[in-house]
Motif scaffolding. Structure first.
Motif, PDB file in Angstrom:
ATOM      1  N   PRO A  63     -28.054 100.449  40.730  1.00  0.00           N
ATOM      2  CA  PRO A  63     -28.894 100.375  39.523  1.00  0.00           C
ATOM      3  C   PRO A  63     -28.357  99.377  38.500  1.00  0.00           C
ATOM      4  N   ALA A  64     -27.028  99.230  38.458  1.00  0.00           N
ATOM      5  CA  ALA A  64     -26.449  98.281  37.500  1.00  0.00           C
ATOM      6  C   ALA A  64     -26.860  96.851  37.820  1.00  0.00           C
ATOM      7  N   VAL A  65     -26.882  96.502  39.109  1.00  0.00           N
ATOM      8  CA  VAL A  65     -27.289  95.153  39.500  1.00  0.00           C
ATOM      9  C   VAL A  65     -28.768  94.945  39.191  1.00  0.00           C
ATOM     10  N   ARG A  66     -29.586  95.945  39.458  1.00  0.00           N
ATOM     11  CA  ARG A  66     -31.019  95.834  39.136  1.00  0.00           C
ATOM     12  C   ARG A  66     -31.229  95.649  37.637  1.00  0.00           C
ATOM     13  N   GLY A  79     -19.901  87.382  50.012  1.00  0.00           N
ATOM     14  CA  GLY A  79     -20.942  88.321  50.410  1.00  0.00           C
ATOM     15  C   GLY A  79     -22.185  88.186  49.560  1.00  0.00           C
ATOM     16  N   THR A  80     -22.700  89.317  49.096  1.00  0.00           N
ATOM     17  CA  THR A  80     -23.922  89.324  48.282  1.00  0.00           C
ATOM     18  C   THR A  80     -23.658  88.650  46.939  1.00  0.00           C
ATOM     19  N   ARG A  81     -24.650  87.924  46.473  1.00  0.00           N
ATOM     20  CA  ARG A  81     -24.519  87.204  45.216  1.00  0.00           C
ATOM     21  C   ARG A  81     -25.820  87.317  44.427  1.00  0.00           C
ATOM     22  N   VAL A  82     -25.715  87.153  43.133  1.00  0.00           N
ATOM     23  CA  VAL A  82     -26.896  87.024  42.279  1.00  0.00           C
ATOM     24  C   VAL A  82     -27.118  85.535  42.045  1.00  0.00           C
ATOM     25  N   VAL A  83     -28.307  85.074  42.383  1.00  0.00           N
ATOM     26  CA  VAL A  83     -28.670  83.674  42.176  1.00  0.00           C
ATOM     27  C   VAL A  83     -29.585  83.602  40.960  1.00  0.00           C
ATOM     28  N   PRO A 100     -36.476  86.139  31.058  1.00  0.00           N
ATOM     29  CA  PRO A 100     -37.388  85.423  31.965  1.00  0.00           C
ATOM     30  C   PRO A 100     -36.735  84.440  32.929  1.00  0.00           C
ATOM     31  N   LEU A 101     -35.412  84.389  32.989  1.00  0.00           N
ATOM     32  CA  LEU A 101     -34.807  83.524  34.001  1.00  0.00           C
ATOM     33  C   LEU A 101     -35.049  84.127  35.382  1.00  0.00           C
ATOM     34  N   PRO A 102     -35.579  83.370  36.335  1.00  0.00           N
ATOM     35  CA  PRO A 102     -35.722  83.887  37.697  1.00  0.00           C
ATOM     36  C   PRO A 102     -34.353  84.225  38.273  1.00  0.00           C
ATOM     37  N   ALA A 103     -34.232  85.390  38.899  1.00  0.00           N
ATOM     38  CA  ALA A 103     -32.945  85.805  39.462  1.00  0.00           C
ATOM     39  C   ALA A 103     -33.175  86.775  40.603  1.00  0.00           C
ATOM     40  N   ALA A 104     -32.274  86.736  41.591  1.00  0.00           N
ATOM     41  CA  ALA A 104     -32.379  87.628  42.749  1.00  0.00           C
ATOM     42  C   ALA A 104     -30.995  87.885  43.314  1.00  0.00           C
ATOM     43  N   ALA A 105     -30.831  89.040  43.959  1.00  0.00           N
ATOM     44  CA  ALA A 105     -29.612  89.356  44.703  1.00  0.00           C
ATOM     45  C   ALA A 105     -29.863  89.015  46.165  1.00  0.00           C
ATOM     46  N   ILE A 106     -29.014  88.168  46.734  1.00  0.00           N
ATOM     47  CA  ILE A 106     -29.200  87.635  48.086  1.00  0.00           C
ATOM     48  C   ILE A 106     -27.890  87.780  48.854  1.00  0.00           C
ATOM     49  N   ASN A 107     -27.969  88.217  50.113  1.00  0.00           N
ATOM     50  CA  ASN A 107     -26.745  88.353  50.899  1.00  0.00           C
ATOM     51  C   ASN A 107     -26.471  87.086  51.690  1.00  0.00           C
ATOM     52  N   ARG A 108     -25.415  87.092  52.508  1.00  0.00           N
ATOM     53  CA  ARG A 108     -25.012  85.888  53.250  1.00  0.00           C
ATOM     54  C   ARG A 108     -26.073  85.463  54.262  1.00  0.00           C
ATOM     55  N   ARG A 109     -26.881  86.419  54.726  1.00  0.00           N
ATOM     56  CA  ARG A 109     -27.923  86.131  55.709  1.00  0.00           C
ATOM     57  C   ARG A 109     -29.197  85.651  55.026  1.00  0.00           C
ATOM     58  N   TYR A 110     -29.151  85.516  53.709  1.00  0.00           N
ATOM     59  CA  TYR A 110     -30.276  85.062  52.890  1.00  0.00           C
ATOM     60  C   TYR A 110     -31.391  86.092  52.780  1.00  0.00           C
ATOM     61  N   ASP A 111     -31.088  87.373  53.042  1.00  0.00           N
ATOM     62  CA  ASP A 111     -32.051  88.433  52.738  1.00  0.00           C
ATOM     63  C   ASP A 111     -32.134  88.599  51.231  1.00  0.00           C
ATOM     64  N   ILE A 112     -33.339  88.716  50.711  1.00  0.00           N
ATOM     65  CA  ILE A 112     -33.553  88.935  49.278  1.00  0.00           C
ATOM     66  C   ILE A 112     -33.549  90.440  49.050  1.00  0.00           C
ATOM     67  N   LEU A 113     -32.480  90.958  48.463  1.00  0.00           N
ATOM     68  CA  LEU A 113     -32.283  92.395  48.348  1.00  0.00           C
ATOM     69  C   LEU A 113     -32.898  92.983  47.085  1.00  0.00           C
ATOM     70  N   ALA A 114     -32.955  92.214  46.028  1.00  0.00           N
ATOM     71  CA  ALA A 114     -33.544  92.655  44.766  1.00  0.00           C
ATOM     72  C   ALA A 114     -33.880  91.419  43.950  1.00  0.00           C
ATOM     73  N   TYR A 115     -34.800  91.559  42.997  1.00  0.00           N
ATOM     74  CA  TYR A 115     -35.263  90.390  42.246  1.00  0.00           C
ATOM     75  C   TYR A 115     -35.972  90.857  40.984  1.00  0.00           C
ATOM     76  N   ASN A 116     -36.082  89.951  40.025  1.00  0.00           N
ATOM     77  CA  ASN A 116     -36.876  90.275  38.837  1.00  0.00           C
ATOM     78  C   ASN A 116     -38.263  89.646  38.954  1.00  0.00           C
TER      79      ASN A 116
END
Length: 288
Positions: free
Chosen positions: A115-118, A258-262, A126-142
Motif C-alpha cells: 500500500p505504501a508504494v501505491r 529488481g522492481t523499480r518505480v519509473v 500528475p506525473l506519470p509513474a508505474a512500478a515495473i519489475n525486471r521482466r517489464y511487468d507493470i505491477l502498479a501505476y497511477n
C-alpha cells in the motif's frame, strides 16, 4: 552454466562458502530432519556425515566442501545440500552465489506491491509513474501513466508488460515516437536481465510469446545486444495533446536491480501544460 561472482577471489569465496555451510549445519537438530536423537554431542547441530547421508553425497566430498577446498560443485548437489540444511530462499541464493553456480530453481518476482508504494504512485500524480519489475511487468501505476500507455485496467494481466505493449498493436506503440530506437533498447535491456533468469518459466514463456508474435522482436533478439538499465528521455505523440517529451527516472525499491518505480517528468513547458489532460483522459476511460 556458471555465473562469475566478481565480489571476491575464488579462494575467499570458498572460505566464505565453508563458513556458511558450517553455520547452517550447526543450527539444525537431528530431530528437525528426521534423525533419532543420539544423546549429548560435542558440537551443536548435525554432524558432517549426517549432512552427507541426508544429501546423498560422499562424506569426504562434503568435508572438503566445508574445508574450502577447490572442488567441482554441481547444481544437483548444491540443491540437495540446500534442502538438507533447510535453507530459505535468501540462504539458498547466497549458497549458489558463493559456489559460483546458477540456481536452476525458478525464483519468481513477487507481484505484490505494498500500500505504501501505491500511495507513492498516487502522490506522484500528475506525473506519470508505474512500478515495473525486471521482466517489464507493470505491477502498479497511477492514472496519468495510463494516458501514455493505454487503459491497463482493461487488459489481461499477461499483457500489462512494457515489452508486450512495445511490440504489439497497442496504444503505447502507436504513440511512442522514436519507436525503432526504443524497441532496440528495451530488447537489449531485457536480454541483459534475462542472464540471471534463463531457467525461470515466466521469463522463457514471455520470450516465446514475443518471438511468436513479433518478427521485429525476434530479429532484435537474434542480435544478442545487451544494455544496462538507465534513465533517459521518451517522446509521445498524444492525440489532442501533441508531441510530449518526458525524462524518465528509475527509482529502485530494492537491491539487485529488481522492481523499480519509473517516473516521467516533463522535459518542456508544453508537456507540463498537458499533464492534467493526460490524467483526465485516463480517468474518463483512457485515450481515444
Amino acid at each position: 552454466m556458471t555465473t562469475a561472482i566478481p565480489v571476491a577471489p575464488a579462494d575467499t569465496r570458498r572460505h566464505e562458502l565453508a563458513a556458511f555451510l558450517r553455520s547452517r549445519r550447526e543450527r539444525i537438530s537431528p530431530e528437525q530432519v528426521g534423525l533419532p536423537p543420539t544423546g549429548r554431542r560435542r558440537t551443536p547441530g548435525l554432524r558432517r556425515e549426517e549432512v552427507a547421508l541426508l544429501a546423498a553425497v560422499g562424506v569426504t566430498w562434503y568435508t572438503w566442501l566445508e574445508q574450502g577446498r577447490a572442488i567441482q560443485v554441481s547444481t544437483q548437489v548444491l540443491d540437495s545440500v540446500a534442502r538438507t540444511l533447510l535453507l530459505d530462499r535468501n540462504e539458498r541464493a547466497h549458497l549458489f552465489a558463493l559456489a559460483g553456480v546458477e540456481d536452476p530453481v525458478q525464483v519468481m518476482d513477487c507481484p505484490t506491491i505494498t500500500p505504501a508504494v501505491r500511495l507513492v504512485l498516487d502522490q506522484l500524480s500528475p506525473l506519470p509513474a508505474a512500478a515495473i519489475n525486471r521482466r517489464y511487468d507493470i505491477l502498479a501505476y497511477n492514472r496519468t501513466y495510463t494516458g501514455i500507455v493505454g487503459d491497463l485496467d482493461a487488459m489481461p494481466p499477461e499483457e500489462r508488460n512494457v515489452l508486450w505493449l512495445a511490440f504489439t498493436d497497442s496504444y503505447f506503440a502507436s504513440v511512442l515516437v522514436d519507436r525503432e530506437e526504443a524497441r532496440a533498447s528495451i530488447v537489449a535491456r531485457f536480454r541483459a536481465a534475462m542472464a540471471d533468469h534463463g531457467s525461470e518459466r515466466a521469463w522463457t514463456d514471455l520470450l516465446k510469446r514475443l518471438c511468436q508474435t513479433s518478427p521485429e522482436f525476434e530479429a532484435l533478439w537474434a542480435r544478442h545486444e545487451v544494455e544496462g538499465l538507465g534513465n533517459g528521455m521518451k517522446r509521445f505523440l498524444i492525440p489532442g495533446a501533441g508531441l510530449l517529451r518526458f525524462d524518465y527516472t528509475n527509482l529502485w525499491l530494492g537491491p539487485n536491480g529488481g522492481t523499480r518505480v519509473v517516473t516521467y517528468t516533463p522535459a518542456d513547458d508544453a508537456t507540463r501544460a498537458h499533464l492534467e489532460s493526460l490524467g483526465d483522459s485516463a480517468e474518463s476511460g483512457g485515450p481515444e
